[in-house]
Design an enzyme around this catalytic site. Structure first.
Site, PDB file in Angstrom:
ATOM      1  N   CYS A  54      11.373  64.412  29.428  1.00 25.43           N
ATOM      2  CA  CYS A  54      10.458  64.852  28.369  1.00 25.43           C
ATOM      3  C   CYS A  54       9.734  63.673  27.720  1.00 25.43           C
ATOM      4  CB  CYS A  54      11.210  65.591  27.259  1.00 25.43           C
ATOM      5  SG  CYS A  54      12.770  66.321  27.710  1.00 25.43           S
ATOM      6  N   ASP A  86      17.569  67.972  23.983  1.00 28.02           N
ATOM      7  CA  ASP A  86      18.504  69.097  23.960  1.00 28.02           C
ATOM      8  C   ASP A  86      19.132  69.399  25.315  1.00 28.02           C
ATOM      9  OD1 ASP A  86      17.736  69.157  21.362  1.00 28.02           O
ATOM     10  OD2 ASP A  86      17.077  71.239  21.334  1.00 28.02           O
ATOM     11  N   CYS A 127      10.146  66.110  23.452  1.00 26.47           N
ATOM     12  CA  CYS A 127      11.271  67.040  23.412  1.00 26.47           C
ATOM     13  C   CYS A 127      11.368  67.735  22.059  1.00 26.47           C
ATOM     14  CB  CYS A 127      12.567  66.323  23.741  1.00 26.47           C
ATOM     15  SG  CYS A 127      13.905  67.487  24.123  1.00 26.47           S
ATOM     16  N   ASP A 128      12.071  68.838  22.065  1.00 24.64           N
ATOM     17  CA  ASP A 128      12.062  69.881  21.031  1.00 24.64           C
ATOM     18  C   ASP A 128      11.886  69.401  19.594  1.00 24.64           C
ATOM     19  OD1 ASP A 128      12.655  71.217  23.312  1.00 24.64           O
ATOM     20  OD2 ASP A 128      14.472  72.172  22.588  1.00 24.64           O
ATOM     21  N   LYS A 129      12.863  68.674  19.048  1.00 27.46           N
ATOM     22  CA  LYS A 129      12.848  68.372  17.613  1.00 27.46           C
ATOM     23  C   LYS A 129      11.861  67.285  17.247  1.00 27.46           C
ATOM     24  CE  LYS A 129      15.955  71.420  17.642  1.00 27.46           C
ATOM     25  NZ  LYS A 129      15.936  71.528  19.105  1.00 27.46           N
ATOM     26  N   CYS A 199      10.582  70.611  29.291  1.00 31.05           N
ATOM     27  CA  CYS A 199      10.947  71.858  29.974  1.00 31.05           C
ATOM     28  C   CYS A 199       9.741  72.800  30.062  1.00 31.05           C
ATOM     29  CB  CYS A 199      12.094  72.540  29.250  1.00 31.05           C
ATOM     30  SG  CYS A 199      13.605  71.561  29.213  1.00 31.05           S
ATOM     31  N   GLU A 449      22.561  74.571  19.330  1.00 33.75           N
ATOM     32  CA  GLU A 449      22.057  75.610  20.219  1.00 33.75           C
ATOM     33  C   GLU A 449      23.173  76.003  21.186  1.00 33.75           C
ATOM     34  OE1 GLU A 449      18.557  74.178  22.169  1.00 33.75           O
ATOM     35  OE2 GLU A 449      17.306  74.422  20.392  1.00 33.75           O
ATOM     36  N   SER A 475      18.760  78.292  22.108  1.00 35.21           N
ATOM     37  CA  SER A 475      17.662  77.556  22.712  1.00 35.21           C
ATOM     38  C   SER A 475      16.461  78.468  22.901  1.00 35.21           C
ATOM     39  CB  SER A 475      18.115  77.021  24.074  1.00 35.21           C
ATOM     40  OG  SER A 475      17.021  76.598  24.836  1.00 35.21           O
TER      41      SER A 475
END
Length: 572
Positions: A54, A86, A127-129, A199, A449, A475
């Site tokens: 990511c 994650d 990535c996510d956060k 992702c 998650e 998630s």
């Protein structure tokens, strides 16, 4: 004649006047010229690292952005922030660090910008956060800012079909059930993630990348291009150049991210079947602006928004397909035509969202994004819940689900590890409601998650046969009847803390209810006997987070926010 009056910018405190000669000496030490020191200082922030694909291209993109900043008359100053990825942190104690990292990212960017008196920000995240973390910092500091997503991964190929990392998580469950030979699991893991990027499905990273465009902090149709595409370099340069235009006109993030802009962003989360984490991050971002926008505000918008993008995990397609179909603005085009978007909020282009959408032509030949007149379903892919089990609310992703009601007896677990062990041991009973508690923001601490657990259940063929509820999170890649953010959390003595094995729990995602069918006198007796469960994080960052974090329904934030400010950094 310069376009910029440095005497009105934060960087004057480190670069203007005889008293700043010591400061300037550092800049000369780095090879800067007098002209560069006299120009505005632009923070180019990267969440790049070698932790996961990511983030591996972010530093390169940030360095390319320098060209745009310089072309626009600014001086770029690069620095990095952390990321907790994650997919790597999932399924073990490392996931407790994930949500906490959002606050650390926002705080670290704030501190570096404050300490060095930067005038503007271009931020790169994968990535996510790291996406909401960077945007929260931009809103907190309120200097002209542009957010750039590093791009998604291309899909892998296995058995003549597109696959993502979620297929690998689910294959773990199939292996445990005896339905996937180890050689197939090994072959799948080697091809599921073919290169750089986040992702590929409509999981949290891509959801928040869509939010960044919908809320106006990213350039139009800049975020869905996959990470390996050459166009990502063009986006980086364009962002650097455009942030200088924002600085010239003093167009700031809080001018862009109004209440209407947050509502538009929530619409896009629902319309794309996005991650339930959108309902955690949007309130946290709004909090930075001093805007009240909680889980229930988000849920009301979800309830009235058609689900129109056929994206994984509930649907067929990945981010690359959405990009090829026209991207986020193609989604917003039909939402606006259907009366679901407010066209008036301004964006980083200097134009309104409506003016940006006017430049988009609807593509009737693509198959990923449906017209609002013929949606996949009339209501959004994510739903809010409330009831005796969750007085402060809960959230469920309904995209692709065939069953919207579920009633069954509770199987109770005090942490995710215990639940996952039960899944592996095949002791989860069909028809039960699996309760995983003490995983909330405070009680975890860190609000983990549960993808390893939910994916393994799905891989065993149990995904539609049980429901899961937790005061933790799921998630964006989770599918099945999985309800997260249950509040108040167990650590605060919420009803989820009082559930006993076999209690009947009734969930109706259509009506938006979640109830614990236990008599009040019995609950009162349990409440009087209840004691908080301890955890092993009694020092360090996780301890500090647990002391300060608020409820998930308000974004799990750790400070008073914009409403309590007496000044904004941008005005120093």
């Amino acid at each position: 004649m310069t376009r910029f009056d440095k005497s009105r910018l934060p960087s004057r405190h480190v670069s203007v006047g005889p008293e700043r000669a010591p400061h300037r000496s550092y800049y000369y030490a780095m090879g800067m010229t007098e002209e560069q020191i006299a120009a505005p200082f632009v923070a180019v922030v990267s969440a790049g690292n070698d932790s996961a694909p990511c983030n591996t291209l972010l530093d390169m993109q940030a360095d390319i952005c320098r060209q745009g900043v310089e072309a626009g008359g600014g001086t770029p100053r690069r620095f990095n922030t952390i990321t907790v990825t994650d997919g790597i942190a999932m399924g073990h104690q490392g996931m407790k660090s994930s949500l906490v990292s959002r606050e650390v990212i926002a705080d670290s960017v704030e501190l570096s910008v404050r300490g060095h008196c930067y005038d503007a920000i271009v931020g790169f995240a994968g990535c996510d956060k790291s996406l909401p973390g960077l945007m929260m910092a931009m809103l907190r500091l309120n200097v002209p800012s542009i957010f750039v997503y590093g791009g998604s991964i291309l899909p892998g190929r296995f058995a003549d079909r597109d696959v993502t990392v979620v297929d690998v998580f689910e294959a773990v469950g199939q292996f445990a059930a005896g339905n996937c030979p180890l050689k197939d699991l090994t072959a799948l893991e080697k091809v599921a993630c073919p290169g750089h990027g986040a992702c590929g499905g409509q999981y949290t990273a891509n959801t928040m990348a869509c939010v960044a465009e919908a809320i106006g902090l990213s350039l139009p149709n800049s975020n869905m291009a996959p990470a390996p595409y050459k166009s990502r370099e063009e986006v980086a340069i364009a962002a650097g150049r455009q942030v200088m235009t924002l600085l010239e006109h003093n167009l700031r993030p809080r001018d862009i991210c109004t209440r209407a802009a947050f509502e538009n962003a929530a619409r896009v989360v629902a319309a794309t079947g996005g991650s339930t984490n959108g309902a955690l991050h949007l309130p946290a971002m709004a909090h930075e602006c001093g805007i009240e926008f909680d889980l229930f505000d988000v849920a009301e918008i979800f309830k009235s928004t058609p689900y129109i993008a056929d994206l994984k995990p509930g649907g067929k397609y990945v981010a690359k397909d959405m990009y090829d179909a026209g991207g986020v603005y193609m989604v917003m085009k039909t939402l606006l035509d259907g009366g679901f978007l407010d066209p008036t909020p301004i964006t980083v282009t200097g134009k309104t969202i409506g003016e940006n959408i006017e430049e988009v032509t609807w593509n009737p030949d693509q198959k990923v994004i449906y017209d609002v007149k013929a949606p996949l379903s009339p209501t959004g892919g994510v739903a809010g819940l409330r009831g005796s089990l969750a007085p402060d609310g809960a959230i469920v992703k309904v995209a692709g689900m065939h069953r919207l009601q579920f009633t069954g007896p509770a199987q109770v677990f005090e942490c995710e590890e215990d639940a996952f062990a039960a899944v592996e041991a095949r002791t989860i009973r069909e028809g039960s409601v699996v309760v995983i508690r003490n995983e909330g923001p405070k009680g975890g601490p860190g609000m983990r998650e549960m993808l390893s657990t939910t994916a393994a259940l799905y891989g065993q063929g149990m995904g539609e046969k049980v429901a899961l509820i937790t005061d933790g999170r799921f998630s964006g890649a989770t599918r099945g009847f999985c309800i997260g953010h249950v509040g108040p959390e167990a650590a605060d003595g919420g009803p989820i803390a009082l559930i006993a094995e076999g209690d009947i729990i009734a969930i109706d995602a259509e009506a938006g209810t979640i109830d614990l069918e236990v008599a009040e006198d019995i609950l009162a007796a349990r409440r009087s006997a209840w004691r908080p469960r301890g955890h092993d994080y009694n020092s360090g960052a996780l301890w500090r987070y647990a002391q300060n974090v608020g409820p998930a329904s308000k974004g799990a934030v750790t400070h008073p926010g914009g409403a309590k400010e007496t000044h904004v950094y941008a005005d120093i």
